[in-house]
Motif scaffolding. Structure first.
Motif, PDB file in Angstrom:
ATOM      1  N   THR A  66       0.832  -1.208   0.000  1.00  0.00           N
ATOM      2  CA  THR A  66       0.000   0.000   0.000  1.00  0.00           C
ATOM      3  C   THR A  66       0.865   1.256   0.000  1.00  0.00           C
ATOM      4  O   THR A  66       0.641   2.189  -0.795  1.00  0.00           O
ATOM      5  CB  THR A  66      -0.926  -0.013   1.228  1.00  0.00           C
ATOM      6  OG1 THR A  66      -1.683  -1.222   1.241  1.00  0.00           O
ATOM      7  CG2 THR A  66      -1.874   1.170   1.193  1.00  0.00           C
ATOM      8  N   ASP A  67       1.850   1.303   0.875  1.00  0.00           N
ATOM      9  CA  ASP A  67       2.723   2.484   0.934  1.00  0.00           C
ATOM     10  C   ASP A  67       3.482   2.680  -0.377  1.00  0.00           C
ATOM     11  O   ASP A  67       3.606   3.815  -0.878  1.00  0.00           O
ATOM     12  CB  ASP A  67       3.709   2.345   2.093  1.00  0.00           C
ATOM     13  CG  ASP A  67       3.021   2.423   3.443  1.00  0.00           C
ATOM     14  OD1 ASP A  67       1.923   3.008   3.513  1.00  0.00           O
ATOM     15  OD2 ASP A  67       3.576   1.890   4.428  1.00  0.00           O
ATOM     16  N   THR A 140      -5.154   0.636  -6.756  1.00  0.00           N
ATOM     17  CA  THR A 140      -5.392   0.760  -5.314  1.00  0.00           C
ATOM     18  C   THR A 140      -6.803   0.302  -4.931  1.00  0.00           C
ATOM     19  O   THR A 140      -7.010  -0.189  -3.813  1.00  0.00           O
ATOM     20  CB  THR A 140      -5.169   2.214  -4.870  1.00  0.00           C
ATOM     21  OG1 THR A 140      -5.912   3.100  -5.723  1.00  0.00           O
ATOM     22  CG2 THR A 140      -3.690   2.574  -4.930  1.00  0.00           C
ATOM     23  N   LEU A 143      -6.435  -3.255  -4.505  1.00  0.00           N
ATOM     24  CA  LEU A 143      -5.722  -3.519  -3.255  1.00  0.00           C
ATOM     25  C   LEU A 143      -6.668  -3.443  -2.057  1.00  0.00           C
ATOM     26  O   LEU A 143      -6.615  -4.295  -1.147  1.00  0.00           O
ATOM     27  CB  LEU A 143      -4.582  -2.516  -3.095  1.00  0.00           C
ATOM     28  CG  LEU A 143      -3.748  -2.628  -1.816  1.00  0.00           C
ATOM     29  CD1 LEU A 143      -3.081  -3.991  -1.720  1.00  0.00           C
ATOM     30  CD2 LEU A 143      -2.711  -1.512  -1.766  1.00  0.00           C
ATOM     31  N   LEU A 144      -7.543  -2.461  -2.036  1.00  0.00           N
ATOM     32  CA  LEU A 144      -8.512  -2.363  -0.940  1.00  0.00           C
ATOM     33  C   LEU A 144      -9.500  -3.530  -0.964  1.00  0.00           C
ATOM     34  O   LEU A 144      -9.920  -4.009   0.100  1.00  0.00           O
ATOM     35  CB  LEU A 144      -9.257  -1.031  -1.028  1.00  0.00           C
ATOM     36  CG  LEU A 144      -8.407   0.231  -0.798  1.00  0.00           C
ATOM     37  CD1 LEU A 144      -9.262   1.481  -0.970  1.00  0.00           C
ATOM     38  CD2 LEU A 144      -7.761   0.208   0.582  1.00  0.00           C
ATOM     39  N   HIS A 147      -7.802  -6.373   0.710  1.00  0.00           N
ATOM     40  CA  HIS A 147      -7.899  -6.227   2.166  1.00  0.00           C
ATOM     41  C   HIS A 147      -9.248  -6.747   2.673  1.00  0.00           C
ATOM     42  O   HIS A 147      -9.309  -7.480   3.678  1.00  0.00           O
ATOM     43  CB  HIS A 147      -7.742  -4.753   2.564  1.00  0.00           C
ATOM     44  CG  HIS A 147      -6.324  -4.285   2.627  1.00  0.00           C
ATOM     45  ND1 HIS A 147      -5.633  -3.866   1.519  1.00  0.00           N
ATOM     46  CD2 HIS A 147      -5.459  -4.164   3.678  1.00  0.00           C
ATOM     47  CE1 HIS A 147      -4.413  -3.494   1.871  1.00  0.00           C
ATOM     48  NE2 HIS A 147      -4.280  -3.669   3.173  1.00  0.00           N
ATOM     49  N   PRO A 176      -5.927   1.362   5.772  1.00  0.00           N
ATOM     50  CA  PRO A 176      -5.616   1.321   4.333  1.00  0.00           C
ATOM     51  C   PRO A 176      -6.450   2.306   3.516  1.00  0.00           C
ATOM     52  O   PRO A 176      -5.924   2.957   2.597  1.00  0.00           O
ATOM     53  CB  PRO A 176      -5.919  -0.132   3.945  1.00  0.00           C
ATOM     54  CG  PRO A 176      -5.807  -0.900   5.207  1.00  0.00           C
ATOM     55  CD  PRO A 176      -6.286   0.014   6.273  1.00  0.00           C
ATOM     56  N   VAL A 180      -4.758   5.377   1.287  1.00  0.00           N
ATOM     57  CA  VAL A 180      -5.009   5.494  -0.153  1.00  0.00           C
ATOM     58  C   VAL A 180      -5.713   6.810  -0.473  1.00  0.00           C
ATOM     59  O   VAL A 180      -5.343   7.531  -1.419  1.00  0.00           O
ATOM     60  CB  VAL A 180      -5.833   4.286  -0.638  1.00  0.00           C
ATOM     61  CG1 VAL A 180      -6.318   4.506  -2.070  1.00  0.00           C
ATOM     62  CG2 VAL A 180      -4.998   3.014  -0.560  1.00  0.00           C
TER      63      VAL A 180
END
Length: 392
Positions: A66-67, A140, A143-144, A147, A176, A180
């Motif tokens: 994430t970073d 992203t 990515l979420l 999660h 997160p 983002v």
């Protein structure tokens, strides 16, 4: 007068013999049911805690991804060279975790799609900042979603304890999303300065929406962590979490102040917002490992307690079986004694009903047996029978 024979002990009926056995079985059946139910529930809770710990491990591996994605997006939007090494290392570390526990968490498919998108961005970053902003936004979003998938399949979203539930919600959802959204807000301020005046209204609306999207999960994170501390019995949770939480909260407040539109123009300073974003992201980078570490410690302690409860269930079941065996032995011994007494009584009754056999008559004896004496006149000693004595 006839004397009646004494009555023997009454033989117990069939119901009297079977009733103790039924009572023993009736005692054992609920005990066995309670043991099986307790064993199953303990095993289910223990398996849930083990899966939740796998989810914590996966979330810990996704944090560097994430970073790195947020930093790469900011570099691409600002038309700076994108450093691919941090993102590559983060992706490789997450891939190793997914290869080990992805099947159990059913995350293989989502991770494969996310990794393909990340590698596609690394091969060809869009030259247009607007296109780069949209492309990284799609990644992203995936990515979420990953999660969310990990939290669902690991059972973190169904955690029964309030403290661990609030911790997983903060570390797996709020933080997160806040990281983002904060990166998107800072990057949109950079794009807003380049857009023509005709798009000012649209840009202001987008900035307002992203500002809410960044500050809302940050506020939810603060609420979740304070609720976790208040509801937890752990003495270490509060001191370990509240200090980095205060740092993160101050960084978010600075971001809120710098991202607020100035006057009617709605113009914000991109440099100030970018600096506030870096501070908030650095505070989040320090806070998330603390949250996940405390969550993992709570789950490990719970799993250990469930293991002890399981052994206590085994000991209680063994004692119940021993007690049942002792009661069964007592009942069996009583049944054998009853059968033995019944047999003895039956033999006594049969002996009293049969008359005794009379022994044959024997002449009385007084010392030596008496010699037989001839019948008739006594002859002189030494006399013999004559020839005419036979007819007589």
């Amino acid at each position: 007068m006839t004397v009646p024979a004494p009555q023997g002990a009454r033989r117990p009926s069939a119901a009297g013999r079977v009733l103790p056995l039924l009572l023993l079985v009736g005692l054992l059946a609920p005990l066995a049911l309670l043991f099986a139910q307790s064993w199953r529930l303990t095993a289910d809770d223990r398996d849930l805690a083990a899966r939740e710990r796998l989810g914590v491990e996966y979330l810990r591996a996704l944090a560097p991804v994430t970073d790195a994605l947020v930093d790469a997006q900011s570099a691409a939007v600002a038309a700076r060279p994108v450093a691919g090494a941090p993102l590559t290392r983060a992706v490789e570390a997450a891939a190793s975790v997914d290869a080990r526990i992805g099947d159990e968490l059913r995350s293989r498919e989502r991770w494969a799609g996310l990794r393909a998108k990340i590698e596609a961005l690394g091969d060809r970053v869009p030259a247009d900042p607007e296109a780069a902003f949209d492309a990284y936004g799609e990644v992203t979003d995936l990515l979420l979603e990953l999660h969310r998938k990990v939290r669902e399949t690991s059972g973190l979203v169904r955690d029964p304890r309030s403290d661990s539930f609030f911790l997983q919600d903060g570390a797996g959802r709020d933080l997160p999303e806040a990281v983002v959204a904060t990166g998107r807000l800072a990057d949109l301020t950079v794009l807003a300065a380049r857009r023509p005046a005709a798009e000012r209204d649209r840009t202001a609306a987008e900035l307002a929406a992203l500002r809410v999207a960044a500050l809302a999960p940050a506020g939810d994170l603060v609420t979740d962590l304070r609720a976790a501390v208040d509801s937890s019995e752990s003495a270490d949770l509060g001191p370990n979490v509240l200090t980095p939480l205060d740092t993160y909260q101050r960084a978010v407040e600075a971001l809120a102040a710098h991202s607020a539109p100035a006057g009617r123009s709605g113009v914000v300073d991109p440099a100030q917002v970018a600096g506030a974003r870096l501070d908030a992201q650095a505070a989040a980078r320090q806070l998330q490992p603390v949250i996940l570490g405390e969550l993992d410690a709570l789950l490990a302690e719970r799993a250990g307690g469930l293991g002890r409860d399981r052994w206590l269930t085994v000991v209680a079941g063994a004692l119940a079986v021993l007690l049942w065996g002792a009661l069964g032995a007592v009942w069996l011994a009583a049944a054998r004694r009853a059968r033995r007494r019944a047999a003895e009584s039956r033999r006594e009754r049969e002996g009293s009903d049969t008359p005794p056999e009379e022994a044959p008559w024997q002449p009385p004896s007084h010392g030596e047996p008496r010699r037989l004496q001839p019948v008739g006149p006594v002859r002189e000693p030494g006399a013999h029978w004559g020839p005419h004595d036979a007819p007589r």
